[in-house]
Design a protein around this motif. Sequence first.
Motif, mmCIF file in Angstrom:
data_model
loop_
_atom_site.group_PDB
_atom_site.id
_atom_site.type_symbol
_atom_site.label_atom_id
_atom_site.label_comp_id
_atom_site.label_asym_id
_atom_site.label_seq_id
_atom_site.Cartn_x
_atom_site.Cartn_y
_atom_site.Cartn_z
ATOM 1 N N ASN A 57 62.965 62.477 -8.745
ATOM 2 C CA ASN A 57 63.869 62.624 -9.886
ATOM 3 C C ASN A 57 63.780 61.427 -10.825
ATOM 4 O O ASN A 57 63.536 60.299 -10.388
ATOM 5 C CB ASN A 57 65.314 62.774 -9.399
ATOM 6 C CG ASN A 57 65.536 64.096 -8.698
ATOM 7 O OD1 ASN A 57 64.768 65.042 -8.871
ATOM 8 N ND2 ASN A 57 66.589 64.172 -7.902
ATOM 9 N N ASP A 67 67.219 68.157 -24.883
ATOM 10 C CA ASP A 67 68.306 69.123 -24.640
ATOM 11 C C ASP A 67 67.785 70.562 -24.551
ATOM 12 O O ASP A 67 68.541 71.512 -24.639
ATOM 13 C CB ASP A 67 69.421 68.978 -25.691
ATOM 14 C CG ASP A 67 68.911 69.222 -27.092
ATOM 15 O OD1 ASP A 67 67.739 69.637 -27.230
ATOM 16 O OD2 ASP A 67 69.685 69.011 -28.048
ATOM 17 N N LEU A 73 65.421 71.470 -21.896
ATOM 18 C CA LEU A 73 64.567 71.448 -20.700
ATOM 19 C C LEU A 73 64.498 72.805 -20.007
ATOM 20 O O LEU A 73 63.587 73.051 -19.221
ATOM 21 C CB LEU A 73 65.061 70.369 -19.722
ATOM 22 C CG LEU A 73 64.963 68.935 -20.232
ATOM 23 C CD1 LEU A 73 65.494 67.957 -19.192
ATOM 24 C CD2 LEU A 73 63.523 68.581 -20.597
ATOM 25 N N ASP A 74 65.434 73.666 -20.343
ATOM 26 C CA ASP A 74 65.458 75.007 -19.752
ATOM 27 C C ASP A 74 64.202 75.815 -20.042
ATOM 28 O O ASP A 74 63.918 76.793 -19.366
ATOM 29 C CB ASP A 74 66.659 75.786 -20.309
ATOM 30 C CG ASP A 74 67.792 75.787 -19.307
ATOM 31 O OD1 ASP A 74 67.519 75.504 -18.127
ATOM 32 O OD2 ASP A 74 68.938 76.059 -19.720
ATOM 33 N N GLY A 129 63.874 66.695 -10.841
ATOM 34 C CA GLY A 129 64.887 66.861 -11.882
ATOM 35 C C GLY A 129 64.939 65.658 -12.801
ATOM 36 O O GLY A 129 64.390 64.591 -12.492
ATOM 37 N N LYS A 156 67.844 63.441 -14.972
ATOM 38 C CA LYS A 156 69.263 63.247 -15.257
ATOM 39 C C LYS A 156 69.426 62.780 -16.707
ATOM 40 O O LYS A 156 68.803 61.814 -17.136
ATOM 41 C CB LYS A 156 69.871 62.218 -14.305
ATOM 42 C CG LYS A 156 71.376 62.162 -14.449
ATOM 43 C CD LYS A 156 72.011 61.266 -13.410
ATOM 44 C CE LYS A 156 73.509 61.175 -13.695
ATOM 45 N NZ LYS A 156 74.123 60.047 -13.016
ATOM 46 N N LYS A 192 74.143 64.908 -16.247
ATOM 47 C CA LYS A 192 73.775 66.179 -15.621
ATOM 48 C C LYS A 192 72.338 66.100 -15.121
ATOM 49 O O LYS A 192 71.454 65.610 -15.839
ATOM 50 C CB LYS A 192 73.903 67.301 -16.671
ATOM 51 C CG LYS A 192 73.621 68.674 -16.131
ATOM 52 C CD LYS A 192 73.786 69.758 -17.195
ATOM 53 C CE LYS A 192 73.162 71.066 -16.750
ATOM 54 N NZ LYS A 192 71.717 71.139 -16.926
ATOM 55 N N HIS A 214 69.097 67.994 -14.434
ATOM 56 C CA HIS A 214 68.427 69.265 -14.714
ATOM 57 C C HIS A 214 67.281 69.423 -13.733
ATOM 58 O O HIS A 214 66.321 68.649 -13.746
ATOM 59 C CB HIS A 214 67.884 69.291 -16.148
ATOM 60 C CG HIS A 214 67.152 70.558 -16.455
ATOM 61 N ND1 HIS A 214 67.752 71.635 -17.069
ATOM 62 C CD2 HIS A 214 65.883 70.936 -16.173
ATOM 63 C CE1 HIS A 214 66.867 72.614 -17.163
ATOM 64 N NE2 HIS A 214 65.740 72.230 -16.626
#
Length: 339
Positions: A166, A272, A274-275, A294, A296, A300, A302
């Motif tokens: 991460n 913003d 990353l989805d 992930g 951070k 949050k 992700h």
Amino acid sequence: MSSLNIDWSNLGFNYIKTDFRYISIWKDGKWDDGKLVEDNMLTISEASTALHYGQQCFEGLKAYRTKDGSIQLFRPDANANRMISTCRRLLMPEFPVERFIDAVKQVVKANEGFVPPYGTGATLYIRPFMIGIGHNIGVKPAPEYLFGVFCVPVGAYFKGGQTPVNYIVTDFDRAAPKGTGGVKVGGNYAASLLPHEEAAKEGFADCIYLDPATHTRIEEVGAANFFGITRDNKFVTPVSQSILPSITKYSLMQIAEEYMGMEVIERDVYIDNLDEFCEAGACGTAAVITPIGGIKYKDKLHVFYSEEEVGPVTSKLYNTLIGIQFGEIDAPKGWIYTL
Ligand code: PLP
Ligand code: COI
């Protein structure tokens, strides 16, 4: 340390003194013939520009032991050319590509016993560098330069190999928009020490740098480039003049396209958004491909594919890359240099 007592399968990324290194000196407007030496200590002027004004640069590449016991280099010409672009930015003399490759080959041959055996996953990391030397006190280019190459057997840079790690987004910048982020100078790494330490204290492998102008787009993942795999199977990687052009990244782009039939896109990657990715990775000579579990950002975490397992596309990219580097998969023309 002799190469005889190295535990090849448990090597980290640590300095080990190998037997020989190469040194060439630039003086009176030209490089000397260069030579291999045993001494790993340098004696330079206290007033060297490398020490005061950061007039220095480096490269990183690896030598790989193949199944038949021979040794090969991965794209050393690309490192030689990148060092030339760095030298131009810092008003340092260029070290010619052919001589760079020859120096690297000499160092690897002279330290052959330190090239890890095939199958251990370890490699010989090669570190070419150039420093401004000679007596100087004003802020101006050095009167003399030293080009050196040494090598160190290494294992994985990030512990865990293909286990995802991460990262956390830092508020710091590693480089300015038109600064030196796109070249390989030591100052960029000095600037990264504090953000790295802060990230490590919070339990992250390293930090993600956003673009220095707007802090909205991903630039680098510590000392590696970022790539993401979109949900429709495209290889996406950020583009910016303050990102170091990673030779591994450009190689992966070609692998994704030519070996895996993927579409490859260099474009802005917004932190913003990353989805859009189902997998992500950090790539570089030292990092190879380190899967990103992930990121951070603003409290949050992700998660992309998984915090425990590498995703299938990242895994295929990794296996193809190291297959080429260790000589098991045919490389695109010109990528592999034998000794
Ligand atoms: N980005 C930074 C800041 C690096 O230091 C490196 C390592 O050289 C990379 C990216 C990866 O570049 P390469 O693949 O050429 O090793
Ligand atoms: C490399 O991948 O060669 C790097 O430069 C990373 C780090 C060891 C500085």
